[in-house]
Each structure stands twice: as C-alpha cells, then as structure tokens.
Design a protein around this motif. Sequence first.
Motif, PDB file in Angstrom:
ATOM      1  N   CYS A 151      32.184  12.253  -8.174  1.00 37.89           N
ATOM      2  CA  CYS A 151      31.854  11.072  -7.379  1.00 37.89           C
ATOM      3  C   CYS A 151      33.056  10.130  -7.252  1.00 37.89           C
ATOM      4  O   CYS A 151      33.256   9.502  -6.208  1.00 37.89           O
ATOM      5  CB  CYS A 151      30.665  10.331  -7.989  1.00 37.89           C
ATOM      6  SG  CYS A 151      29.929   9.083  -6.917  1.00 37.89           S
ATOM      7  N   CYS A 155      32.692  10.254  -3.435  1.00 40.23           N
ATOM      8  CA  CYS A 155      31.615   9.386  -2.952  1.00 40.23           C
ATOM      9  C   CYS A 155      32.206   8.351  -1.994  1.00 40.23           C
ATOM     10  O   CYS A 155      33.182   7.673  -2.330  1.00 40.23           O
ATOM     11  CB  CYS A 155      30.900   8.696  -4.105  1.00 40.23           C
ATOM     12  SG  CYS A 155      29.717   9.760  -4.978  1.00 40.23           S
ATOM     13  N   SER A 156      31.603   8.209  -0.833  1.00 38.64           N
ATOM     14  CA  SER A 156      32.174   7.365   0.213  1.00 38.64           C
ATOM     15  C   SER A 156      32.161   5.885  -0.139  1.00 38.64           C
ATOM     16  O   SER A 156      32.899   5.098   0.457  1.00 38.64           O
ATOM     17  CB  SER A 156      31.421   7.579   1.527  1.00 38.64           C
ATOM     18  OG  SER A 156      30.049   7.211   1.393  1.00 38.64           O
ATOM     19  N   ASP A 157      31.314   5.484  -1.113  1.00 34.92           N
ATOM     20  CA  ASP A 157      31.209   4.066  -1.464  1.00 34.92           C
ATOM     21  C   ASP A 157      32.005   3.701  -2.708  1.00 34.92           C
ATOM     22  O   ASP A 157      31.851   2.612  -3.250  1.00 34.92           O
ATOM     23  CB  ASP A 157      29.738   3.672  -1.656  1.00 34.92           C
ATOM     24  CG  ASP A 157      29.027   4.516  -2.708  1.00 34.92           C
ATOM     25  OD1 ASP A 157      29.664   5.441  -3.274  1.00 34.92           O
ATOM     26  OD2 ASP A 157      27.835   4.262  -2.969  1.00 34.92           O
ATOM     27  N   ARG A 158      32.873   4.604  -3.168  1.00 35.22           N
ATOM     28  CA  ARG A 158      33.690   4.332  -4.349  1.00 35.22           C
ATOM     29  C   ARG A 158      35.099   3.902  -3.938  1.00 35.22           C
ATOM     30  O   ARG A 158      35.735   4.552  -3.106  1.00 35.22           O
ATOM     31  CB  ARG A 158      33.787   5.578  -5.237  1.00 35.22           C
ATOM     32  CG  ARG A 158      32.529   5.907  -6.029  1.00 35.22           C
ATOM     33  CD  ARG A 158      32.327   4.906  -7.158  1.00 35.22           C
ATOM     34  NE  ARG A 158      31.200   5.275  -7.994  1.00 35.22           N
ATOM     35  CZ  ARG A 158      31.281   6.039  -9.077  1.00 35.22           C
ATOM     36  NH1 ARG A 158      32.447   6.539  -9.447  1.00 35.22           N
ATOM     37  NH2 ARG A 158      30.207   6.317  -9.783  1.00 35.22           N
ATOM     38  N   ASN A 161      37.735   6.563  -4.233  1.00 34.26           N
ATOM     39  CA  ASN A 161      37.882   7.535  -3.156  1.00 34.26           C
ATOM     40  C   ASN A 161      38.881   6.954  -2.170  1.00 34.26           C
ATOM     41  O   ASN A 161      38.523   6.212  -1.262  1.00 34.26           O
ATOM     42  CB  ASN A 161      36.529   7.794  -2.488  1.00 34.26           C
ATOM     43  CG  ASN A 161      36.632   8.747  -1.302  1.00 34.26           C
ATOM     44  OD1 ASN A 161      37.718   9.162  -0.910  1.00 34.26           O
ATOM     45  ND2 ASN A 161      35.499   9.081  -0.724  1.00 34.26           N
ATOM     46  N   GLY A 166      33.675  11.047   3.482  1.00 39.45           N
ATOM     47  CA  GLY A 166      32.358  11.295   2.909  1.00 39.45           C
ATOM     48  C   GLY A 166      31.249  10.682   3.742  1.00 39.45           C
ATOM     49  O   GLY A 166      31.482  10.178   4.846  1.00 39.45           O
ATOM     50  N   PRO A 168      26.838   9.007   3.246  1.00 34.11           N
ATOM     51  CA  PRO A 168      25.732   8.705   2.330  1.00 34.11           C
ATOM     52  C   PRO A 168      24.965   9.952   1.924  1.00 34.11           C
ATOM     53  O   PRO A 168      24.490  10.055   0.785  1.00 34.11           O
ATOM     54  CB  PRO A 168      24.862   7.742   3.144  1.00 34.11           C
ATOM     55  CG  PRO A 168      25.820   7.076   4.078  1.00 34.11           C
ATOM     56  CD  PRO A 168      26.795   8.156   4.447  1.00 34.11           C
ATOM     57  N   ASP A 171      27.025  11.675  -0.654  1.00 30.70           N
ATOM     58  CA  ASP A 171      26.965  10.867  -1.886  1.00 30.70           C
ATOM     59  C   ASP A 171      25.713  11.208  -2.684  1.00 30.70           C
ATOM     60  O   ASP A 171      25.755  11.328  -3.920  1.00 30.70           O
ATOM     61  CB  ASP A 171      26.942   9.373  -1.545  1.00 30.70           C
ATOM     62  CG  ASP A 171      28.217   8.890  -0.875  1.00 30.70           C
ATOM     63  OD1 ASP A 171      29.204   9.646  -0.862  1.00 30.70           O
ATOM     64  OD2 ASP A 171      28.203   7.756  -0.359  1.00 30.70           O
ATOM     65  N   LYS A 172      24.600  11.343  -1.988  1.00 35.17           N
ATOM     66  CA  LYS A 172      23.327  11.639  -2.655  1.00 35.17           C
ATOM     67  C   LYS A 172      23.377  12.985  -3.360  1.00 35.17           C
ATOM     68  O   LYS A 172      22.908  13.131  -4.498  1.00 35.17           O
ATOM     69  CB  LYS A 172      22.190  11.615  -1.633  1.00 35.17           C
ATOM     70  CG  LYS A 172      20.811  11.795  -2.223  1.00 35.17           C
ATOM     71  CD  LYS A 172      19.738  11.674  -1.144  1.00 35.17           C
ATOM     72  CE  LYS A 172      18.339  11.869  -1.744  1.00 35.17           C
ATOM     73  NZ  LYS A 172      17.278  11.741  -0.698  1.00 35.17           N
ATOM     74  N   ARG A 175      25.688  12.667  -6.502  1.00 37.49           N
ATOM     75  CA  ARG A 175      25.067  11.923  -7.601  1.00 37.49           C
ATOM     76  C   ARG A 175      23.925  12.711  -8.238  1.00 37.49           C
ATOM     77  O   ARG A 175      23.640  12.532  -9.428  1.00 37.49           O
ATOM     78  CB  ARG A 175      24.587  10.559  -7.098  1.00 37.49           C
ATOM     79  CG  ARG A 175      25.738   9.603  -6.810  1.00 37.49           C
ATOM     80  CD  ARG A 175      25.271   8.176  -6.588  1.00 37.49           C
ATOM     81  NE  ARG A 175      26.402   7.251  -6.655  1.00 37.49           N
ATOM     82  CZ  ARG A 175      27.048   6.782  -5.587  1.00 37.49           C
ATOM     83  NH1 ARG A 175      26.657   7.130  -4.374  1.00 37.49           N
ATOM     84  NH2 ARG A 175      28.074   5.953  -5.734  1.00 37.49           N
TER      85      ARG A 175
END
Length: 214
Positions: A151, A155-158, A161, A166, A168, A171-172, A175
Amino acid sequence: MSVTLDFDWGIDRGQIAKIRFQGLDHEEPLPGSSVLYSFRKGYEDNVSAVLKHSPDEAKKQLDAAGWKPGADGVREKDGKRLEVGYTLLGDDALGKATAGAFAAMLKPVGIRLNIKKADEADFSTILSDRKFDLFLSGNRSMDPFGARCLCDFSCSDRDSNLTGAGSPELDKEIRATTEIADVDEQVAAVNKVEREALQEYALPPCTAGPRRTA
C-alpha cells in the motif's frame, strides 16, 4: 499526457543494472517485485508477468495510441511532441551514464528524453511536490514481511506513492491483503494484486543492489 504504458516497454532494465553495478563484483536477477525479495518464500516475478523489454511492442502501442514519428523521429500527436523529462540529481558520472542510457533506449522508440539537472539539496522537494516525469530513486526495506508494504507504494491516497498512480478500486484490493492472517495466503494475494498495480506502469523496480552482510 499518459504514455507510461508505452514508455516502460522501451526500457532495458538489464542494461541499467550493468551500468549501475559496473566495477562491482556483483550480479543479481532483475527484481520482480517492489515488496518481496527473490529469496522470500512465495516470491514471484510479477514484473515479467506484466512487462518485458520490447522496443517493437513499444512502437506498436504508440502507433495504436496515435503517436506518429515526426521528421526527426520524435513522435507527435495533436501538435505535441512526445518528450519526457528525466530529473538528474547532482553531477556524478554514474548518474550521467544512467540518464544517457535511458535517453539512448527511448530514442529509437520515438521518445525524446530531456535530461534536467537538479541540485541534490532539492531531493525532498522534488519528491514531495512530484516535480518529475521520470526519476530514479531507491528505498531500503528492513521488514522481512514486505508484503504489508504494498500500500505504501501503490495506494493512490498515500503520500508515499510518489507517482500518484492507482485508483480507489485498486486501493481496496491492496488493503484487503493486509487483513489476511495466514502469511503464505497473504503473500499469494499480494502477488496477484501487485501484478494489477504494475499495469499502471508507474513504479517498476529497476535493481535491488548488493546487501551488506557485516
């Protein structure tokens, strides 16, 4: 402008490794994962499952995407030339040789690489502000269970990264692997999801490098 899919097919990681390790008594297989070492149980070569060095395939994909060679060989589309920046930190010979190799590999494909020199003191700012197109960087993992780090890379929201690639949905899936208690099952799941993440063609591992055993 999205050219990452075509870009990476033109890169010969093996040649980059030879340049990076020239003069060292070191050889290694090309890394197939960003999170699992080749000696780790359950390791799979996820990179080769998704990406291989093939300039002809790169040209084919660029043709299909509408990027046609111009008079000087650099591809063009809708009035734009296919030029990519390479951020080079410092002025050492190894860095220059590596940048030159990238440029030489991409030229026959029809991509012009513009090498942009930057001060080493700007390293953190370049990464945090994502002021790069192509940037060669590295990290050191001290975690023997690297599967849990996927992640951080993908993960696109990190913030870690660095490419911002990436989705959502991906990401799911990533995770979900962290909820798997059985280590072998987790590693198998991570291999599967990492192959999906690598299809973003944003962060392919280039080399691993020698390890200190002192």
